[in-house]
Motif scaffolding. Structure first.
Motif, PDB file in Angstrom:
ATOM      1  N   LEU A 103     -46.804 -18.193   7.416  1.00  0.00           N
ATOM      2  CA  LEU A 103     -45.825 -17.166   7.812  1.00  0.00           C
ATOM      3  C   LEU A 103     -46.344 -15.748   7.566  1.00  0.00           C
ATOM      4  CD1 LEU A 103     -42.485 -18.579   6.265  1.00  0.00           C
ATOM      5  CD2 LEU A 103     -43.319 -18.882   8.599  1.00  0.00           C
ATOM      6  N   ASP A 104     -47.632 -15.618   7.212  1.00  0.00           N
ATOM      7  CA  ASP A 104     -48.135 -14.352   6.656  1.00  0.00           C
ATOM      8  C   ASP A 104     -47.834 -13.114   7.495  1.00  0.00           C
ATOM      9  OD1 ASP A 104     -49.047 -16.107   4.783  1.00  0.00           O
ATOM     10  OD2 ASP A 104     -51.117 -15.392   4.769  1.00  0.00           O
ATOM     11  N   HIS A 105     -48.056 -13.185   8.817  1.00  0.00           N
ATOM     12  CA  HIS A 105     -47.839 -11.990   9.644  1.00  0.00           C
ATOM     13  C   HIS A 105     -46.365 -11.601   9.687  1.00  0.00           C
ATOM     14  CE1 HIS A 105     -51.796 -13.324  11.621  1.00  0.00           C
ATOM     15  NE2 HIS A 105     -52.042 -12.278  10.869  1.00  0.00           N
ATOM     16  N   LEU A 106     -45.495 -12.590   9.760  1.00  0.00           N
ATOM     17  CA  LEU A 106     -44.057 -12.315   9.746  1.00  0.00           C
ATOM     18  C   LEU A 106     -43.641 -11.737   8.395  1.00  0.00           C
ATOM     19  CD1 LEU A 106     -41.172 -12.432  10.829  1.00  0.00           C
ATOM     20  CD2 LEU A 106     -41.150 -14.892  10.384  1.00  0.00           C
ATOM     21  N   LEU A 107     -44.229 -12.229   7.307  1.00  0.00           N
ATOM     22  CA  LEU A 107     -43.902 -11.722   5.972  1.00  0.00           C
ATOM     23  C   LEU A 107     -44.363 -10.274   5.807  1.00  0.00           C
ATOM     24  CD1 LEU A 107     -44.721 -14.843   3.748  1.00  0.00           C
ATOM     25  CD2 LEU A 107     -42.530 -14.160   4.751  1.00  0.00           C
ATOM     26  N   CYS A 108     -45.466  -9.909   6.463  1.00  0.00           N
ATOM     27  CA  CYS A 108     -45.899  -8.500   6.461  1.00  0.00           C
ATOM     28  C   CYS A 108     -44.798  -7.626   7.039  1.00  0.00           C
ATOM     29  CB  CYS A 108     -47.161  -8.326   7.308  1.00  0.00           C
ATOM     30  SG  CYS A 108     -48.686  -8.861   6.527  1.00  0.00           S
ATOM     31  N   TRP A 109     -44.208  -8.092   8.149  1.00  0.00           N
ATOM     32  CA  TRP A 109     -43.145  -7.325   8.800  1.00  0.00           C
ATOM     33  C   TRP A 109     -41.918  -7.241   7.882  1.00  0.00           C
ATOM     34  CZ3 TRP A 109     -38.095  -7.688  10.033  1.00  0.00           C
ATOM     35  CH2 TRP A 109     -37.586  -6.704  10.893  1.00  0.00           C
ATOM     36  N   VAL A 110     -41.533  -8.376   7.287  1.00  0.00           N
ATOM     37  CA  VAL A 110     -40.360  -8.405   6.405  1.00  0.00           C
ATOM     38  C   VAL A 110     -40.548  -7.433   5.245  1.00  0.00           C
ATOM     39  CG1 VAL A 110     -39.006  -9.824   4.798  1.00  0.00           C
ATOM     40  CG2 VAL A 110     -39.691 -10.760   7.020  1.00  0.00           C
ATOM     41  N   LEU A 111     -41.752  -7.425   4.679  1.00  0.00           N
ATOM     42  CA  LEU A 111     -42.033  -6.544   3.545  1.00  0.00           C
ATOM     43  C   LEU A 111     -41.903  -5.078   3.953  1.00  0.00           C
ATOM     44  CD1 LEU A 111     -42.685  -7.423   0.692  1.00  0.00           C
ATOM     45  CD2 LEU A 111     -45.124  -7.212   1.217  1.00  0.00           C
ATOM     46  N   ALA A 369     -50.483 -25.538  -5.064  1.00  0.00           N
ATOM     47  CA  ALA A 369     -51.465 -25.855  -4.026  1.00  0.00           C
ATOM     48  C   ALA A 369     -51.534 -27.371  -3.823  1.00  0.00           C
ATOM     49  CB  ALA A 369     -52.837 -25.306  -4.427  1.00  0.00           C
ATOM     50  N   PRO A 370     -51.818 -27.839  -2.595  1.00  0.00           N
ATOM     51  CA  PRO A 370     -52.089 -27.031  -1.401  1.00  0.00           C
ATOM     52  C   PRO A 370     -50.839 -26.722  -0.574  1.00  0.00           C
ATOM     53  CG  PRO A 370     -52.487 -29.325  -0.906  1.00  0.00           C
ATOM     54  CD  PRO A 370     -51.988 -29.279  -2.336  1.00  0.00           C
ATOM     55  N   HIS A 371     -49.659 -27.092  -1.080  1.00  0.00           N
ATOM     56  CA  HIS A 371     -48.468 -27.003  -0.239  1.00  0.00           C
ATOM     57  C   HIS A 371     -47.757 -25.656  -0.304  1.00  0.00           C
ATOM     58  CE1 HIS A 371     -48.653 -31.187   0.996  1.00  0.00           C
ATOM     59  NE2 HIS A 371     -48.892 -31.524  -0.252  1.00  0.00           N
ATOM     60  N   ALA A 372     -47.838 -24.963  -1.445  1.00  0.00           N
ATOM     61  CA  ALA A 372     -47.143 -23.676  -1.570  1.00  0.00           C
ATOM     62  C   ALA A 372     -47.681 -22.709  -0.511  1.00  0.00           C
ATOM     63  CB  ALA A 372     -47.340 -23.108  -2.967  1.00  0.00           C
ATOM     64  N   PHE A 373     -46.781 -22.037   0.208  1.00  0.00           N
ATOM     65  CA  PHE A 373     -47.222 -21.227   1.350  1.00  0.00           C
ATOM     66  C   PHE A 373     -46.799 -19.764   1.285  1.00  0.00           C
ATOM     67  CE2 PHE A 373     -43.166 -23.197   2.404  1.00  0.00           C
ATOM     68  CZ  PHE A 373     -42.431 -22.128   2.909  1.00  0.00           C
ATOM     69  N   LEU A 374     -45.916 -19.410   0.327  1.00  0.00           N
ATOM     70  CA  LEU A 374     -45.543 -18.002   0.203  1.00  0.00           C
ATOM     71  C   LEU A 374     -46.642 -17.284  -0.590  1.00  0.00           C
ATOM     72  CD1 LEU A 374     -41.710 -18.282  -0.522  1.00  0.00           C
ATOM     73  CD2 LEU A 374     -42.806 -17.495   1.589  1.00  0.00           C
ATOM     74  N   PRO A 375     -47.309 -16.289   0.020  1.00  0.00           N
ATOM     75  CA  PRO A 375     -48.466 -15.668  -0.637  1.00  0.00           C
ATOM     76  C   PRO A 375     -48.068 -14.858  -1.877  1.00  0.00           C
ATOM     77  CG  PRO A 375     -47.979 -14.564   1.447  1.00  0.00           C
ATOM     78  CD  PRO A 375     -47.076 -15.760   1.371  1.00  0.00           C
ATOM     79  N   THR A 376     -48.995 -14.785  -2.823  1.00  0.00           N
ATOM     80  CA  THR A 376     -48.755 -14.063  -4.078  1.00  0.00           C
ATOM     81  C   THR A 376     -48.369 -12.612  -3.821  1.00  0.00           C
ATOM     82  OG1 THR A 376     -50.411 -15.508  -5.091  1.00  0.00           O
ATOM     83  CG2 THR A 376     -49.773 -13.565  -6.341  1.00  0.00           C
ATOM     84  N   TRP A 377     -49.043 -11.965  -2.850  1.00  0.00           N
ATOM     85  CA  TRP A 377     -48.758 -10.546  -2.591  1.00  0.00           C
ATOM     86  C   TRP A 377     -47.309 -10.342  -2.139  1.00  0.00           C
ATOM     87  CZ3 TRP A 377     -47.282 -10.060   2.461  1.00  0.00           C
ATOM     88  CH2 TRP A 377     -47.838 -10.933   3.406  1.00  0.00           C
ATOM     89  N   TYR A 378     -46.773 -11.316  -1.433  1.00  0.00           N
ATOM     90  CA  TYR A 378     -45.388 -11.214  -0.965  1.00  0.00           C
ATOM     91  C   TYR A 378     -44.412 -11.453  -2.117  1.00  0.00           C
ATOM     92  CZ  TYR A 378     -41.181 -12.118   1.833  1.00  0.00           C
ATOM     93  OH  TYR A 378     -39.922 -12.065   2.366  1.00  0.00           O
ATOM     94  N   VAL A 379     -44.649 -12.511  -2.869  1.00  0.00           N
ATOM     95  CA  VAL A 379     -43.778 -12.859  -3.995  1.00  0.00           C
ATOM     96  C   VAL A 379     -43.748 -11.720  -5.010  1.00  0.00           C
ATOM     97  CG1 VAL A 379     -43.485 -14.438  -5.951  1.00  0.00           C
ATOM     98  CG2 VAL A 379     -44.072 -15.347  -3.681  1.00  0.00           C
ATOM     99  N   GLU A 380     -44.914 -11.150  -5.309  1.00  0.00           N
ATOM    100  CA  GLU A 380     -44.981 -10.073  -6.308  1.00  0.00           C
ATOM    101  C   GLU A 380     -44.260  -8.823  -5.834  1.00  0.00           C
ATOM    102  OE1 GLU A 380     -49.104  -9.633  -7.287  1.00  0.00           O
ATOM    103  OE2 GLU A 380     -49.080 -11.334  -8.693  1.00  0.00           O
ATOM    104  N   ALA A 381     -44.444  -8.467  -4.554  1.00  0.00           N
ATOM    105  CA  ALA A 381     -43.789  -7.265  -4.020  1.00  0.00           C
ATOM    106  C   ALA A 381     -42.277  -7.428  -3.998  1.00  0.00           C
ATOM    107  CB  ALA A 381     -44.312  -6.961  -2.616  1.00  0.00           C
ATOM    108  N   MET A 382     -41.801  -8.612  -3.606  1.00  0.00           N
ATOM    109  CA  MET A 382     -40.355  -8.848  -3.557  1.00  0.00           C
ATOM    110  C   MET A 382     -39.759  -8.935  -4.967  1.00  0.00           C
ATOM    111  SD  MET A 382     -39.514  -8.930  -0.302  1.00  0.00           S
ATOM    112  CE  MET A 382     -38.116  -9.944   0.152  1.00  0.00           C
ATOM    113  N   THR A 383     -40.527  -9.467  -5.909  1.00  0.00           N
ATOM    114  CA  THR A 383     -40.071  -9.549  -7.302  1.00  0.00           C
ATOM    115  C   THR A 383     -39.990  -8.149  -7.897  1.00  0.00           C
ATOM    116  OG1 THR A 383     -41.119 -11.712  -7.518  1.00  0.00           O
ATOM    117  CG2 THR A 383     -40.517 -10.584  -9.564  1.00  0.00           C
ATOM    118  N   GLN A 384     -40.952  -7.308  -7.584  1.00  0.00           N
ATOM    119  CA  GLN A 384     -40.963  -5.924  -8.056  1.00  0.00           C
ATOM    120  C   GLN A 384     -39.720  -5.181  -7.566  1.00  0.00           C
ATOM    121  OE1 GLN A 384     -43.166  -4.775 -10.262  1.00  0.00           O
ATOM    122  NE2 GLN A 384     -42.023  -2.855 -10.351  1.00  0.00           N
TER     123      GLN A 384
END
Length: 397
Positions: A103-111, A369-384
């Protein structure tokens, strides 16, 4: 804008009714079409929240730079005669399918837009976020006889994220794809080159490279039953001559298919291919699919426009045809099944929903891993954001 008290059917609008005929089992979901016959469920008219583009190197840009403009050939009664094999394989740059984009490109947009989503700050927490293609597979599942699927699901800050996982069978198929199928894939993209210009009123340029890294994606908001949806899908082009310039109703989907000569070929086309075309275009509210019919030599001999809301008419009286209500009712039932199953809010916890034709949907639980798909950069930014919410931009920002 909240939805009206109507729902979109296959060419008709009627009163919305909740989907409540099926009691969902805890660990599996049946897919038999007979279980999902019933009134068409509520589906909110999709509205475009924004868009993004992917460039020739598959890099994300939060703008419409990759949008192309519908530029059909003159309708003078002559065959278009587009050579769909032209440039293959010398001017073909296919996307690297080994790269798992999830979902990475869509998550970029959401962020980028999380602070100013149409539904307000809390809307995302109750929504389902996914690709349009994943929802398309759910819609067609009750009638699919060949290809299974797997969808990974995780809940994070209330939001349910759905991301497709390549099945072992699909991976084998991709790695052993025969040359004739690779060429057919190219021909679909080549058709777009013949039908699109880079600017309104411009002309097409079929002499260039066909690069499938490039994409323009629309991000849409809708609701199926009581499930708010935020999803994104690739858009082939915009029609500058459309009655309204309001997306998504000005978008056009382009397809190719082989010429049909017998009633049997037409029946098969309406039952199978038209179902997928309908599902893919109905979800985002794209009103028209323009098909180029090719001969065995790879030349487009004719063009035909299929109106999305009229596609069901081709199979309405076919006992073995498909029913839009069944498709949407199954999708709503699956989303309820997923919402009820994925209870724990944890981006590292993944529920894998698996389906093979002739079987019910089953689910298994996995962690990391290998199933987790939400990237660390997204989780960290949303947690922040939870610790220090992003400020709402002022008009002069």
């Amino acid at each position: 804008m909240e939805s009206r008290g109507t729902k979109r059917g296959a060419g008709k609008i009627e009163e919305a009714e909740p989907w409540n005929k099926l009691l969902l089992p805890a660990s599996s979901l049946p897919t038999d079409p007979a279980l999902y016959v019933g009134p068409f469920p509520f589906y909110r008219r999709p509205s475009e929240l924004g868009c993004f583009s992917l460039d020739a190197q598959r890099q994300y840009h939060g703008d419409a730079r990759a949008l192309r403009y519908y530029c059909p050939p003159p309708t003078n009664g002559q065959s278009p005669n587009f050579d769909l094999r032209d440039g293959y394989p010398d001017r073909y740059r296919p996307r690297d399918e080994e790269v798992q984009e999830r979902l990475d490109h869509l998550l970029c947009w959401v962020l980028e837009h999380r602070g100013r989503l149409e539904g307000g700050p809390g809307w995302l927490a109750g929504a389902i976020v996914t690709w349009r293609g994943h929802l398309t597979k759910l819609l067609t599942t009750p009638y699919e006889r060949q290809e299974g699927w797997q969808l990974a699901a995780s809940r994070f800050q209330g939001t349910l994220y759905l991301s497709e996982v390549e099945t072992p069978a699909a991976r084998v198929q991709r790695l052993t794809r025969p040359p004739v199928l690779q060429e057919l894939m190219y021909m679909g993209y080549k058709f777009e080159q013949y039908m699109c210009a880079d600017k309104p009123g411009g002309s097409t340029d079929p002499s260039g490279e066909v690069n499938t890294n490039v994409a323009f994606c629309s991000v849409l908001r809708s609701r199926l039953g009581n499930h708010p949806l935020l999803f994104s899908g690739e858009v082939d082009c915009i029609d500058p001559q459309a009655p309204t310039t309001q997306p998504p109703t000005c978008y056009v989907e382009l397809k190719t298919s082989k010429e049909m000569h017998s009633p049997g070929q037409r029946k098969s086309f309406y039952r199978r291919k038209l179902l997928k075309w309908w599902a893919q275009s109905f979800l985002p509210g794209v009103p028209n699919v323009v098909a180029g019919f090719r001969n065995p030599e790879g030349f487009v001999c004719s063009l035909k426009t299929f109106r999305t809301m009229e596609m069901f008419e081709y199979v309405r009286n076919d006992r073995d045809g498909w029913n839009p209500s069944v498709c949407m009712n199954f999708c709503a039932a699956f989303l309820s099944f997923a919402q009820d199953t994925v209870v724990q809010d944890d981006p590292r916890l993944v529920y894998l929903f698996s389906w093979e034709p002739g079987s019910p949907v089953t689910v298994s639980e996995h962690r990391d891993a290998p199933h987790a798909f939400l990237p660390t950069w997204y989780v960290e930014a949303m947690t922040q954001d939870l610790l220090s919410p992003p400020k709402t931009p002022s008009p002069k920002d």
